[in-house]
Design an enzyme around this catalytic site. Structure first.
Site, mmCIF file in Angstrom:
data_model
loop_
_atom_site.group_PDB
_atom_site.id
_atom_site.type_symbol
_atom_site.label_atom_id
_atom_site.label_comp_id
_atom_site.label_asym_id
_atom_site.label_seq_id
_atom_site.Cartn_x
_atom_site.Cartn_y
_atom_site.Cartn_z
ATOM 1 N N HIS A 1 0.838 -1.206 0.000
ATOM 2 C CA HIS A 1 0.000 0.000 0.000
ATOM 3 C C HIS A 1 0.873 1.256 0.000
ATOM 4 O O HIS A 1 0.552 2.239 -0.682
ATOM 5 C CB HIS A 1 -0.932 0.010 1.202
ATOM 6 C CG HIS A 1 -1.813 -1.190 1.286
ATOM 7 N ND1 HIS A 1 -2.540 -1.518 2.412
ATOM 8 C CD2 HIS A 1 -2.086 -2.175 0.379
ATOM 9 C CE1 HIS A 1 -3.220 -2.633 2.202
ATOM 10 N NE2 HIS A 1 -2.952 -3.047 0.975
ATOM 11 N N HIS B 1 -9.004 -2.401 -4.930
ATOM 12 C CA HIS B 1 -7.917 -2.718 -4.002
ATOM 13 C C HIS B 1 -6.900 -3.655 -4.643
ATOM 14 O O HIS B 1 -5.690 -3.520 -4.396
ATOM 15 C CB HIS B 1 -8.429 -3.331 -2.701
ATOM 16 C CG HIS B 1 -7.312 -3.489 -1.713
ATOM 17 N ND1 HIS B 1 -6.830 -2.439 -0.965
ATOM 18 C CD2 HIS B 1 -6.519 -4.550 -1.420
ATOM 19 C CE1 HIS B 1 -5.809 -2.841 -0.237
ATOM 20 N NE2 HIS B 1 -5.596 -4.124 -0.489
ATOM 21 N N ASP C 1 -2.923 -3.026 -4.921
ATOM 22 C CA ASP C 1 -1.861 -4.003 -4.647
ATOM 23 C C ASP C 1 -0.932 -4.163 -5.845
ATOM 24 O O ASP C 1 0.293 -4.224 -5.692
ATOM 25 C CB ASP C 1 -2.480 -5.364 -4.300
ATOM 26 C CG ASP C 1 -3.005 -5.439 -2.877
ATOM 27 O OD1 ASP C 1 -2.670 -4.552 -2.068
ATOM 28 O OD2 ASP C 1 -3.744 -6.387 -2.570
ATOM 29 N N HIS D 1 -0.202 -11.002 -5.392
ATOM 30 C CA HIS D 1 1.182 -10.568 -5.190
ATOM 31 C C HIS D 1 2.183 -11.473 -5.909
ATOM 32 O O HIS D 1 3.119 -10.999 -6.554
ATOM 33 C CB HIS D 1 1.519 -10.532 -3.696
ATOM 34 C CG HIS D 1 0.701 -9.547 -2.929
ATOM 35 N ND1 HIS D 1 0.646 -8.210 -3.248
ATOM 36 C CD2 HIS D 1 -0.099 -9.695 -1.834
ATOM 37 C CE1 HIS D 1 -0.149 -7.583 -2.398
ATOM 38 N NE2 HIS D 1 -0.609 -8.470 -1.533
#
Length: 315
Positions: free
Chosen positions: A84, A242, A246, A269
């Protein structure tokens, strides 16, 4: 090109501090942001007791991508949940920054990037005298894993197209697609919060994760497949936004901003980092460029240059 490029590198004007809790460790942590010289890049200084360790914010330094993006050794010294913060660095166009932190995890704050935006607004952003270099994608690069995929494609701008697909009807299939600039980041992405499922909480706690998670810093989907947070969603497709946040944080570890389009489906990720490594490992897929001097009323042209000294491909 018809999109706006910032010609010169930036840093913050003044020191600013944030204090919070690590979402996984549950421990208090303080982080200081300090100005840095041109070509420094983004550098973390971890201070624990009398020891200090430096971590460069580069994909080559990523040690784990399980539930967050982590720099360093998961079983040793590391800094976790950097995504973030790094998304904010990317979104606001900050090239050089020293980050002093006294714990192994960046604070989760409210689960979004807004507190970082406000901190950098408080500090102010300063333009330096050294030109910014960009990674320009010149051919498609793609990775796949089962039904998931991610790719970089040439594009005259910086764009993200992030699609997610969850079985939970609270989320379902969502897409967020947009070019990226500081205004779009502030208004359309930065407030999107991290999310999780109540049914996973006990398993995560048993594994030593999510010890600092709460309704104050996470969107939580209950066993009835409803968002249980008072006030509900900040955006209709907050979950996809969101995931875009990321992805921005993960791709900020390239060592320079990129010109191109990043697209993903059911990513995360691990896939973001793998796609970035795939791009940077193929020197025919990108070039390092900077802007030429502009003429009044004309868009900037770009020329190929050598890579910045902090870039992962020259380490």
């Amino acid at each position: 090109m018809g999109f706006v490029l910032h010609d010169y590198q930036t840093t913050v004007k003044a020191r600013v501090t944030l204090t919070g809790t690590g979402v996984h460790s549950g421990r208090p942590v303080t982080v200081h942001f300090l100005p840095a010289d041109a070509d420094t890049g983004i550098v973390f200084h971890l201070s624990t007791g009398d020891q200090s360790r430096e971590f460069r914010a580069l994909v080559s330094e990523v040690g784990a991508t399980d539930l967050c993006t982590m720099l360093g050794d998961p079983d040793g010294e590391h800094i976790g949940t950097i995504e973030h913060l790094m998304a904010t660095v990317f979104g606001l166009g900050i090239d050089n920054l020293i980050i002093e932190i006294d714990g192994s995890e960046v604070p989760i704050l409210d689960g979004s990037a807004m507190a970082f935006v406000e901190a950098f607004d408080q500090a102010g952003i300063e333009t330096l005298s050294v030109r910014r270099r960009y990674i320009r994608v010149v051919k498609p690069v793609r990775i796949e894993a089962g039904a998931s995929w991610a790719e970089f494609r040439p594009y005259d701008g910086t764009r993200f197209e992030v699609e997610i697909d969850f079985e939970s009807p609270a989320i379902g299939r969502q897409l967020f697609a947009s070019d990226i600039n500081p205004d779009i980041f502030r208004h359309d992405i930065a407030r999107a919060r991290t999310f999780g499922f109540m049914k996973d909480v006990e398993r995560l706690w048993a594994a030593g994760y999510a010890l600092g998670s709460s309704l104050e810093n996470s969107l939580v989907i209950g066993d009835d497949n409803r968002v249980i947070n008072v006030g509900g969603l900040r955006y209709p497709n907050e979950f996809a936004r969101h995931k875009t946040l990321d992805a921005m944080g993960d791709l900020a570890l390239a060592g320079a901003r990129f010109i191109g389009c990043f697209r993903s489906y059911r990513g995360g990720h691990r896939m973001n980092a793998a796609a970035l490594r795939r791009l940077l490992s193929d020197r025919t897929a990108f070039e390092i460029v900077e802007t030429r001097r502009r003429e009044r009323g004309r868009a900037a042209e770009m020329i190929a240059v050598s890579g910045p000294v902090y870039a992962p491909w020259v380490i």
